[in-house]
Design a protein around this motif. Sequence first.
Motif, PDB file in Angstrom:
ATOM      1  N   GLY A   1     -17.169   6.250   0.892  1.00 25.37           N
ATOM      2  CA  GLY A   1     -17.180   4.808   1.132  1.00 25.37           C
ATOM      3  C   GLY A   1     -16.648   4.496   2.505  1.00 25.37           C
ATOM      4  O   GLY A   1     -16.427   5.400   3.309  1.00 25.37           O
ATOM      5  N   PRO A   2     -16.441   3.225   2.793  1.00 23.60           N
ATOM      6  CA  PRO A   2     -16.026   2.851   4.143  1.00 23.60           C
ATOM      7  C   PRO A   2     -14.608   3.302   4.511  1.00 23.60           C
ATOM      8  O   PRO A   2     -14.296   3.433   5.681  1.00 23.60           O
TER       9      PRO A   2
ATOM     10  N   ARG B   1     -15.512   3.448   8.093  1.00 23.94           N
ATOM     11  CA  ARG B   1     -15.075   2.358   8.969  1.00 23.94           C
ATOM     12  C   ARG B   1     -13.562   2.396   9.230  1.00 23.94           C
ATOM     13  O   ARG B   1     -13.077   1.733  10.132  1.00 23.94           O
ATOM     14  N   ALA B   2     -12.818   3.118   8.412  1.00 23.37           N
ATOM     15  CA  ALA B   2     -11.359   3.190   8.617  1.00 23.37           C
ATOM     16  C   ALA B   2     -10.843   4.451   7.942  1.00 23.37           C
ATOM     17  O   ALA B   2     -11.429   4.934   6.969  1.00 23.37           O
ATOM     18  N   VAL B   3      -9.759   4.986   8.493  1.00 25.47           N
ATOM     19  CA  VAL B   3      -9.181   6.243   7.992  1.00 25.47           C
ATOM     20  C   VAL B   3      -7.714   6.008   7.650  1.00 25.47           C
ATOM     21  O   VAL B   3      -6.996   5.314   8.381  1.00 25.47           O
ATOM     22  N   ILE B   4      -7.303   6.582   6.526  1.00 29.80           N
ATOM     23  CA  ILE B   4      -5.881   6.595   6.158  1.00 29.80           C
ATOM     24  C   ILE B   4      -5.434   8.051   6.189  1.00 29.80           C
ATOM     25  O   ILE B   4      -6.130   8.927   5.673  1.00 29.80           O
TER      26      ILE B   4
ATOM     27  N   ARG C   1       3.391   1.432  -4.468  1.00 28.40           N
ATOM     28  CA  ARG C   1       2.312   0.549  -3.992  1.00 28.40           C
ATOM     29  C   ARG C   1       1.707   1.017  -2.658  1.00 28.40           C
ATOM     30  O   ARG C   1       0.821   0.369  -2.107  1.00 28.40           O
ATOM     31  N   LEU C   2       2.223   2.145  -2.143  1.00 28.44           N
ATOM     32  CA  LEU C   2       1.863   2.545  -0.775  1.00 28.44           C
ATOM     33  C   LEU C   2       0.352   2.703  -0.585  1.00 28.44           C
ATOM     34  O   LEU C   2      -0.238   2.101   0.318  1.00 28.44           O
ATOM     35  N   MET C   3      -0.288   3.506  -1.424  1.00 28.10           N
ATOM     36  CA  MET C   3      -1.711   3.775  -1.188  1.00 28.10           C
ATOM     37  C   MET C   3      -2.572   2.548  -1.458  1.00 28.10           C
ATOM     38  O   MET C   3      -3.550   2.299  -0.746  1.00 28.10           O
ATOM     39  N   ASP C   4      -2.201   1.751  -2.477  1.00 32.87           N
ATOM     40  CA  ASP C   4      -2.959   0.519  -2.717  1.00 32.87           C
ATOM     41  C   ASP C   4      -2.876  -0.391  -1.494  1.00 32.87           C
ATOM     42  O   ASP C   4      -3.886  -0.973  -1.064  1.00 32.87           O
ATOM     43  N   THR C   5      -1.679  -0.508  -0.932  1.00 26.65           N
ATOM     44  CA  THR C   5      -1.507  -1.376   0.240  1.00 26.65           C
ATOM     45  C   THR C   5      -2.305  -0.842   1.420  1.00 26.65           C
ATOM     46  O   THR C   5      -2.976  -1.602   2.135  1.00 26.65           O
ATOM     47  N   ALA C   6      -2.246   0.481   1.618  1.00 24.54           N
ATOM     48  CA  ALA C   6      -2.987   1.081   2.741  1.00 24.54           C
ATOM     49  C   ALA C   6      -4.493   0.882   2.553  1.00 24.54           C
ATOM     50  O   ALA C   6      -5.216   0.553   3.499  1.00 24.54           O
ATOM     51  N   ARG C   7      -4.963   1.056   1.320  1.00 21.74           N
ATOM     52  CA  ARG C   7      -6.400   0.874   1.053  1.00 21.74           C
ATOM     53  C   ARG C   7      -6.814  -0.589   1.246  1.00 21.74           C
ATOM     54  O   ARG C   7      -7.907  -0.874   1.747  1.00 21.74           O
ATOM     55  N   GLU C   8      -5.958  -1.508   0.826  1.00 19.72           N
ATOM     56  CA  GLU C   8      -6.288  -2.934   1.017  1.00 19.72           C
ATOM     57  C   GLU C   8      -6.402  -3.263   2.505  1.00 19.72           C
ATOM     58  O   GLU C   8      -7.344  -3.942   2.931  1.00 19.72           O
ATOM     59  N   LEU C   9      -5.448  -2.775   3.280  1.00 24.72           N
ATOM     60  CA  LEU C   9      -5.494  -3.038   4.719  1.00 24.72           C
ATOM     61  C   LEU C   9      -6.726  -2.385   5.346  1.00 24.72           C
ATOM     62  O   LEU C   9      -7.434  -3.001   6.158  1.00 24.72           O
ATOM     63  N   ALA C  10      -6.984  -1.129   4.961  1.00 24.45           N
ATOM     64  CA  ALA C  10      -8.146  -0.424   5.515  1.00 24.45           C
ATOM     65  C   ALA C  10      -9.439  -1.153   5.160  1.00 24.45           C
ATOM     66  O   ALA C  10     -10.344  -1.283   5.997  1.00 24.45           O
TER      67      ALA C  10
END
Length: 273
Positions: A32-33, A70-73, A207-216
Motif C-alpha cells: 500500500g502507500p 508514498r511514505a516510509v516508516i 499507540r506508536l505504530m498507529d500514530t506513525a501510520r496515521e501521520l504517514a
Amino acid sequence: MIGDLSTAQSTRQSTAQSAAAGPRTIRVDANGPVAVIVIDSPDKLNVMSRPFWPELRAALGELEADERTRAVIITGAGDRAFSAGGDIAGFADLTTTQAKRDFQRDCMRTFAAVEGCALPVIAAVNGYALGGGCELALACDIVIAGDTAVFGMPETSVGLVPGFGALRAPSVIGAHWTKLMVFAGERVDARTALRIGLAQKVVPAARLMDTARELAAQIAARAPLAVAVGKELINGGEFEHSTAALTALHGTGDTAEGIRAFTEKRSPVFQGR
Ligand code: COA
C-alpha cells in the motif's frame, strides 16, 4: 540539485540493487502507500550489524522505485529498542584503515540515502535509539517517539563519536544539547526529546505504530512530487532551485488536479505526475 522535477522523478524510477541473499537485518512491509521497514534483530536490541547498512539503502531504493509507495516508516522490532546502534563487537573486525574507512563510508551513504530519499521517512522510535539508532532518527524527516523512548549518542564511551549525528544534530537540537549528548553521553527521554526538537510527537508506546501510520497516511494522501520537492528544499535548497522546482510543480497534473478539486470542493486524487 533542483532545477526541475527530474531529481524527484528519477530517484523514484531508479532501481536499487537488492542484497544478493535478500535482507536479513530488516523486514519490509510494503502493501500500500505506506511502507514499514522494521530493524529486525530484537535479541540484540536491533543492533546495526555490517549488512544492515546496504540492506537499508537497497530497501529505500526499491520503495522509491515503486510508484505505489508514498511514505516510509522505520521502526525497531520488539518493544525495547528502535536500535542500540552500531555493532560494537563487530568493530573488532575492522582491522585495516581501509576497512574502517569503507565501514564509515557505508554508514554515511545510508544516512545520506535516508535524507536523500524522495519519499518522506518517519522514524517511529520504540525504546532505545542509541548511537547509530539516534543518528538514523536524525536522518529521518519526522520523529515520533513512544513514551518509553530513550535517545543517546554514547560513542565517546568506546572512543568514537557519532560521525553523522555530530554533523546533523546541531541543526536539530542546537550545538549545546548536541555537545551534552556527545561529550557526556547524556541520555534524553521522550519528553525531553519533544522539548528540544529531537521528536515531533510523543505518544503512549502502545499507540506508536498507529500514530506513525496515521501521520504517514496523512502525508501519503498529498501530492507526492510536492512532498518530494518540499523535502529537498527543506534539507538544503537555494532560491534558484526553489524557483525552478516550483515552476515545474505548477506544470504537473497533480497541481492541476489539486486546484480542480479545491474549486469543485472534493478531495484530490494525486498520481505523482
Ligand atoms: N553492539 C553490539 N551488541 C549490542 C549493542 C551494540 N551497540 N547494544 C546491545 N547489544 C547486545 C548486548 O551485547 C546483548 O547481547 P547478549 O544478550 O548476547 O549479551 C543484547 O544486545 C542485549 O543488550 P544488554 O546490554 O544485555 O541489555 P541491557 O538492557 O542491559 O542494556 C543498553 C541496554 C542499550 C543500555 C546496552 O545494551 C548498551 O549500552 N548498548 C550499547 C549502546 C551503544 O553504546 N551504542 C553506540 C554504539 S557505537
